[in-house]
Design an enzyme around this catalytic site. Structure first.
Site, short mmCIF file in Angstrom:
data_model
loop_
_atom_site.label_atom_id
_atom_site.label_comp_id
_atom_site.label_asym_id
_atom_site.label_seq_id
_atom_site.Cartn_x
_atom_site.Cartn_y
_atom_site.Cartn_z
N ASP A 29 -0.56 -5.51 -5.22
CA ASP A 29 -0.30 -4.28 -4.48
C ASP A 29 -1.13 -4.33 -3.19
O ASP A 29 -2.25 -4.86 -3.17
CB ASP A 29 -0.69 -3.04 -5.29
CG ASP A 29 -0.30 -1.76 -4.57
OD1 ASP A 29 0.87 -1.36 -4.69
OD2 ASP A 29 -1.16 -1.17 -3.89
N HIS A 170 -3.09 5.06 -5.02
CA HIS A 170 -2.91 4.55 -3.66
C HIS A 170 -4.08 3.69 -3.23
O HIS A 170 -4.34 3.56 -2.03
CB HIS A 170 -2.66 5.68 -2.66
CG HIS A 170 -1.30 6.31 -2.80
ND1 HIS A 170 -0.14 5.64 -2.58
CD2 HIS A 170 -0.95 7.58 -3.18
CE1 HIS A 170 0.89 6.43 -2.79
NE2 HIS A 170 0.43 7.62 -3.16
#
Length: 565
Positions: A29, A170
């Site tokens: 990610d 996030h």
């Protein structure tokens, strides 16, 4: 930057066909300064390496993007410019990440975004992008889960659905860990549907009908070797014939989303079994495919089903021979042509250049030709209007035979000179027409002479080096593949050659330029012999084309085709 790693290497396709529990995945990610891989930059990388449900290592690092971070990104991720002051630049981080991920399947949630940024970064750093196999958990989730169960496939929504251990925040490593749990949950679902390897997972991802996927078992027992496969229908009829380097892999592709042709999906729906013939190498597979197509004429094949339905230019058997276009070939015929129109056009060119009559009336041996024919310049017969006896006329068909056999290319020289003369006179359209006629004639002559040269040899044995060592061997008799085999690396090839020669097919000769073989088969063999590295082991006659044949005109023909285009 922190990382744990194990020894990496790139997986082969066969390894990716092993069970999913034995496949290594690296789930990655990224956090970035924006959404454009070409303009924005990476600010954080998080990656988790897993295999068989176990974590093998993790990598996490902030990255200095070399620019300020937009306020909305700060609000979303919590990463500020101050946090990145001492962070490494991407050119220091990427080599470590690529080494960490090498040899694994690269996984990301919305993979086009993350992998797009990684590819752009490697390009800016002048680094090669490894040939990663990839998997997108968004695409997998949308394939596995119904809209009712998962109205949204955002990482936060799937994390709630599957009650993952690490909630997405996030931040790169947290989101990568959450994606790992989502991936495991999705793989459990597809495992219950009979998907147990990465290769099967790739096949499963496209939306394929249950009936089409349900026939995967037809490929289960096929070998992973070169060969020919034949789909059969409910009445045991041949539906489709094809070749493959890996029979199992190729046939399995018909039952997956990689097969998008409606015609093939219809064929698969009818198929009840798949027969196969293992072959020593690609040449044997291609030749056997042609022979099976000719034998069965399968309805779902579009090419080469009628290899003997070729057109030939042949001199008629009469006192004053003419050129005719027919299905039958004689030793002095020119061909083969797939189109009757193309054959007729070339025949007309030969008739003009060799002064062969085009009038169709029968003329007895004791009569003369020409008295009733206007000259060619007036739109009449190329043989002219001057009376000729059969003996006087004989030189015209003889010139055509010598042109076809490659004994005399004077006609090609005359045509080429005419192109130059018309061009010099600025009659460019006329020059172009003559140029195209000349190129068509030279191409037809070259094709016929090239194939006839190989068919003329009673027996030829050739060897082609195999990748990794050893030899692919072929015994060719009168243009047919009579035997094929392999001498593996470390095996002396000559005893294998002797065995193949002793067991080779006996060929029955026929009176035609190709001695009874098909143009497709002798053409395949000729192309194989012309590949780099192929060696002629022995021949019963020399393997040569005529010195005054059309082979010497190939460069001129290439220039003519270029000018025409």
């Amino acid at each position: 930057m922190s990382a744990q790693n194990s020894t990496p290497r790139q997986l082969s396709f066969d390894e990716l066909d092993s069970p999913l529990r034995e496949t290594t995945f690296v789930v990655v990610d990224l956090e970035t300064t924006g959404s454009s891989a070409g303009e924005d930059a990476i600010t954080e990388i998080g990656a988790v390496k897993i295999r068989g449900g176990e974590v093998l290592g993790e990598l996490a690092t902030l990255v200095d993007p070399g620019r300020s971070i937009p306020p909305f990104i700060v609000e979303l991720t919590g990463i500020t410019s101050a946090m990145l002051i001492d962070a490494p630049r991407i050119e220091r981080v990427l080599p470590s990440f690529l080494e960490f991920a090498r040899g694994a399947v690269l996984v990301a949630h919305n993979a086009p975004f993350d992998i797009g940024f990684l590819k752009a970064a490697t390009a800016r750093c002048d680094l090669p992008w490894p040939p990663f196999q990839t998997l997108c958990t968004v695409k997998l989730a949308r394939r596995v889960l119904s809209r009712e169960e998962a109205p949204s496939v955002k990482l936060s929504a799937l994390s709630s659905l599957f009650q993952v251990h690490t909630q997405p925040t996030h931040r790169a490593l947290d989101d990568a860990r959450a994606t790992v749990d989502v991936l495991h949950a999705l793989l459990e679902r597809v495992g219950g549907l009979g998907v147990h390897s990465y290769a099967e997972l790739v096949d499963y991802l496209p939306n394929v009908s249950a009936a089409q996927r349900g026939k995967r078992g037809l490929a289960a027992d096929l070998p992973r070797t070169p060969g020919v496969y034949l789909f059969r229908g409910p009445s045991d009829e041949a539906l489709y014939v094809g070749t493959a380097v890996n029979l199992q892999r190729r046939v399995r592709g018909y039952f997956t989303g990689s097969e998008t042709r409606a015609r093939m999906k219809e064929m698969v729906a009818l198929a009840t079994r798949v027969d196969h013939v293992e072959c020593a190498h690609g040449l044997e597979a291609s030749v056997r495919e042609l022979r099976l197509l000719a034998a069965h004429a399968p309805p779902y094949n579009r090419r080469s089903k009628f290899p003997r339905r070729a057109w030939w230019i042949t001199l008629t058997d009469e006192p004053f021979p003419r050129l005719s276009v027919s299905r039958r070939a004689t030793p002095d015929s020119l061909g083969p042509f797939s189109s009757r129109t193309d054959a007729a056009d070339v025949a007309a060119t030969i008739a003009v250049e060799c002064r062969i009559r085009t009038c169709t009336k029968k003329i007895r041996h004791d009569r003369v030709h020409g008295a009733d024919c206007p000259d060619a310049v007036a739109g009449g017969c190329p043989a002219g209007s001057a009376p000729q006896s059969a003996e006087q006329y004989r030189s015209a068909p003889q010139a055509a035979v010598e042109l076809i056999r490659g004994l005399d290319d004077a006609a090609l020289h005359r045509l080429r000179d005419r192109v130059g003369e018309l061009g010099a006179a600025e009659l460019f359209e006329s020059a172009a027409r003559v140029r195209d006629r000349t190129a068509a004639l030279a191409a037809a002559l070259r094709r016929g002479q090239r194939l006839a040269a190989l068919a003329a040899i009673d027996e030829l044995v050739a060897a082609r080096p195999r990748e990794g060592g050893g030899w692919d061997l072929a015994v060719v008799r009168a243009g047919r593949l009579a035997s094929a085999g392999v001498a593996e690396r470390g095996v002396p090839p000559m005893p294998v050659v002797e065995m193949l020669t002793a067991a080779a097919e006996t060929v029955i000769d026929e009176p035609s330029p190709l001695r009874g073989t098909t143009a497709g088969e002798v053409g395949l063999i000729a192309s194989w012999l012309e590949q780099p590295g192929v060696r002629i082991v022995r021949t019963s006659q020399g393997y040569t084309e005529p010195a005054r044949g059309a082979g010497a005109w190939q460069e001129w023909c290439a220039l003519a085709r270029s000018a025409s285009a």
